[in-house]
Design a protein around this motif. Structure first.
Motif, PDB file in Angstrom:
ATOM      1  N   ASP A  32       7.577  14.035  -9.026  1.00  0.00           N
ATOM      2  CA  ASP A  32       8.442  14.826  -8.235  1.00  0.00           C
ATOM      3  C   ASP A  32       9.157  14.164  -7.301  1.00  0.00           C
ATOM      4  N   ASN A  33      10.250  13.727  -7.358  1.00  0.00           N
ATOM      5  CA  ASN A  33      11.099  12.612  -6.669  1.00  0.00           C
ATOM      6  C   ASN A  33      10.514  11.350  -6.582  1.00  0.00           C
ATOM      7  N   ASN A  34       9.815  11.123  -5.526  1.00  0.00           N
ATOM      8  CA  ASN A  34       9.094   9.596  -5.358  1.00  0.00           C
ATOM      9  C   ASN A  34       7.450  10.008  -5.149  1.00  0.00           C
ATOM     10  N   GLN A  35       7.221  11.275  -5.581  1.00  0.00           N
ATOM     11  CA  GLN A  35       5.650  11.701  -5.564  1.00  0.00           C
ATOM     12  C   GLN A  35       5.339  11.453  -6.747  1.00  0.00           C
ATOM     13  N   ILE A  36       4.112  11.187  -7.154  1.00  0.00           N
ATOM     14  CA  ILE A  36       3.477  11.021  -8.259  1.00  0.00           C
ATOM     15  C   ILE A  36       2.107  11.545  -8.499  1.00  0.00           C
ATOM     16  N   THR A  37       1.673  12.511  -9.098  1.00  0.00           N
ATOM     17  CA  THR A  37       0.405  13.085  -9.072  1.00  0.00           C
ATOM     18  C   THR A  37      -0.209  12.608 -10.391  1.00  0.00           C
ATOM     19  N   VAL A  38      -1.463  12.149 -10.621  1.00  0.00           N
ATOM     20  CA  VAL A  38      -2.021  11.888 -11.573  1.00  0.00           C
ATOM     21  C   VAL A  38      -3.691  12.718 -11.520  1.00  0.00           C
ATOM     22  N   VAL A  39      -3.671  13.562 -12.621  1.00  0.00           N
ATOM     23  CA  VAL A  39      -5.079  13.955 -12.693  1.00  0.00           C
ATOM     24  C   VAL A  39      -5.720  13.375 -13.956  1.00  0.00           C
ATOM     25  N   ALA A  40      -6.997  12.747 -14.042  1.00  0.00           N
ATOM     26  CA  ALA A  40      -7.572  12.021 -15.013  1.00  0.00           C
ATOM     27  C   ALA A  40      -8.723  12.882 -15.289  1.00  0.00           C
ATOM     28  N   VAL A  41      -9.032  12.871 -16.499  1.00  0.00           N
ATOM     29  CA  VAL A  41     -10.189  13.510 -17.092  1.00  0.00           C
ATOM     30  C   VAL A  41     -11.361  12.558 -17.115  1.00  0.00           C
ATOM     31  N   LYS A  42     -12.324  12.806 -15.977  1.00  0.00           N
ATOM     32  CA  LYS A  42     -13.258  11.975 -15.763  1.00  0.00           C
ATOM     33  C   LYS A  42     -14.242  12.639 -14.881  1.00  0.00           C
ATOM     34  N   GLU A  43     -15.721  12.478 -15.052  1.00  0.00           N
ATOM     35  CA  GLU A  43     -16.741  13.498 -14.208  1.00  0.00           C
ATOM     36  C   GLU A  43     -16.853  13.001 -13.033  1.00  0.00           C
ATOM     37  N   GLU A  44     -16.813  11.776 -12.711  1.00  0.00           N
ATOM     38  CA  GLU A  44     -17.010  11.276 -11.304  1.00  0.00           C
ATOM     39  C   GLU A  44     -16.090  10.694 -10.746  1.00  0.00           C
ATOM     40  N   HIS A  45     -15.480  10.658  -9.485  1.00  0.00           N
ATOM     41  CA  HIS A  45     -14.638  10.027  -8.827  1.00  0.00           C
ATOM     42  C   HIS A  45     -14.964   8.548  -8.954  1.00  0.00           C
ATOM     43  N   ASP A  46     -13.799   7.640  -9.282  1.00  0.00           N
ATOM     44  CA  ASP A  46     -14.065   6.213  -9.053  1.00  0.00           C
ATOM     45  C   ASP A  46     -12.851   5.629  -8.277  1.00  0.00           C
ATOM     46  N   THR A  47     -13.156   5.248  -7.047  1.00  0.00           N
ATOM     47  CA  THR A  47     -12.156   4.882  -5.986  1.00  0.00           C
ATOM     48  C   THR A  47     -11.830   3.637  -6.648  1.00  0.00           C
ATOM     49  N   ALA A  48     -12.356   2.504  -7.354  1.00  0.00           N
ATOM     50  CA  ALA A  48     -11.775   1.276  -7.706  1.00  0.00           C
ATOM     51  C   ALA A  48     -10.430   1.750  -8.923  1.00  0.00           C
ATOM     52  N   LEU A  49     -11.056   2.599  -9.376  1.00  0.00           N
ATOM     53  CA  LEU A  49     -10.499   2.976 -10.928  1.00  0.00           C
ATOM     54  C   LEU A  49      -9.184   3.458 -10.409  1.00  0.00           C
ATOM     55  N   ALA A  50      -9.162   4.574  -9.519  1.00  0.00           N
ATOM     56  CA  ALA A  50      -7.865   5.182  -8.878  1.00  0.00           C
ATOM     57  C   ALA A  50      -6.961   3.904  -8.281  1.00  0.00           C
ATOM     58  N   ASN A  51      -7.598   3.190  -7.678  1.00  0.00           N
ATOM     59  CA  ASN A  51      -6.641   2.221  -7.083  1.00  0.00           C
ATOM     60  C   ASN A  51      -5.777   1.106  -8.271  1.00  0.00           C
ATOM     61  N   ASN A  52      -6.733   1.324  -9.460  1.00  0.00           N
ATOM     62  CA  ASN A  52      -5.902   0.181 -10.499  1.00  0.00           C
ATOM     63  C   ASN A  52      -4.823   1.030 -11.027  1.00  0.00           C
ATOM     64  N   ILE A  53      -5.340   2.488 -11.220  1.00  0.00           N
ATOM     65  CA  ILE A  53      -4.212   3.235 -11.809  1.00  0.00           C
ATOM     66  C   ILE A  53      -3.088   3.545 -10.765  1.00  0.00           C
ATOM     67  N   MET A  54      -3.343   3.356  -9.722  1.00  0.00           N
ATOM     68  CA  MET A  54      -1.974   3.571  -8.689  1.00  0.00           C
ATOM     69  C   MET A  54      -1.140   2.390  -8.809  1.00  0.00           C
ATOM     70  N   ARG A  55      -2.061   1.073  -8.879  1.00  0.00           N
ATOM     71  CA  ARG A  55      -1.177  -0.210  -9.182  1.00  0.00           C
ATOM     72  C   ARG A  55      -0.411  -0.043 -10.515  1.00  0.00           C
ATOM     73  N   THR A  56      -1.062   0.279 -11.291  1.00  0.00           N
ATOM     74  CA  THR A  56      -0.337   0.385 -12.777  1.00  0.00           C
ATOM     75  C   THR A  56       0.857   0.926 -12.671  1.00  0.00           C
ATOM     76  N   ILE A  57       0.688   2.303 -12.278  1.00  0.00           N
ATOM     77  CA  ILE A  57       1.704   3.107 -12.080  1.00  0.00           C
ATOM     78  C   ILE A  57       2.917   2.436 -11.267  1.00  0.00           C
ATOM     79  N   GLN A  58       2.646   2.086 -10.128  1.00  0.00           N
ATOM     80  CA  GLN A  58       3.644   1.507  -9.272  1.00  0.00           C
ATOM     81  C   GLN A  58       4.369   0.261  -9.622  1.00  0.00           C
ATOM     82  N   ALA A  59       3.767  -0.524 -10.477  1.00  0.00           N
ATOM     83  CA  ALA A  59       4.550  -1.475 -11.313  1.00  0.00           C
ATOM     84  C   ALA A  59       5.521  -1.131 -12.213  1.00  0.00           C
ATOM     85  N   GLU A  60       5.462   0.338 -12.636  1.00  0.00           N
ATOM     86  CA  GLU A  60       6.605   0.821 -13.500  1.00  0.00           C
ATOM     87  C   GLU A  60       7.849   1.061 -12.899  1.00  0.00           C
TER      88      GLU A  60
END
Length: 73
Positions: A32-60
């Motif tokens: 939505d404009n410059n806001q990106i929301t990602v909902v990933a299917v995974k049981e537990e929250h993983d901060t390191a994984l969330a950071n990696n996903i954010m970096r991967t998306i920002q690189a695009e």
């Protein structure tokens, strides 16, 4: 307007595929404009994984995006 919507849909699908390929996670991406929301299917929250996903998306994108990642089962 329609062209913009289909461009956004294409980007959302591309990002979902990128997350699937790189992190082996099913996800839903909403842009939505410059806001990106990602909902990933995974049981537990993983901060390191969330950071990696954010970096991967920002690189695009050339401009700075506001990215949030949530995990849900």
């Amino acid at each position: 307007q329609l062209k913009y919507l289909s461009e956004v849909e294409g980007k959302e699908e591309k990002l979902e595929k990128l997350i699937k390929d790189e992190y082996k996670l099913d996800s839903f991406v909403k842009i939505d404009n410059n806001q990106i929301t990602v909902v990933a299917v995974k049981e537990e929250h993983d901060t390191a994984l969330a950071n990696n996903i954010m970096r991967t998306i920002q690189a695009e994108f050339d401009s700075k995006m506001t990215i949030s990642v949530k995990f849900e089962k």
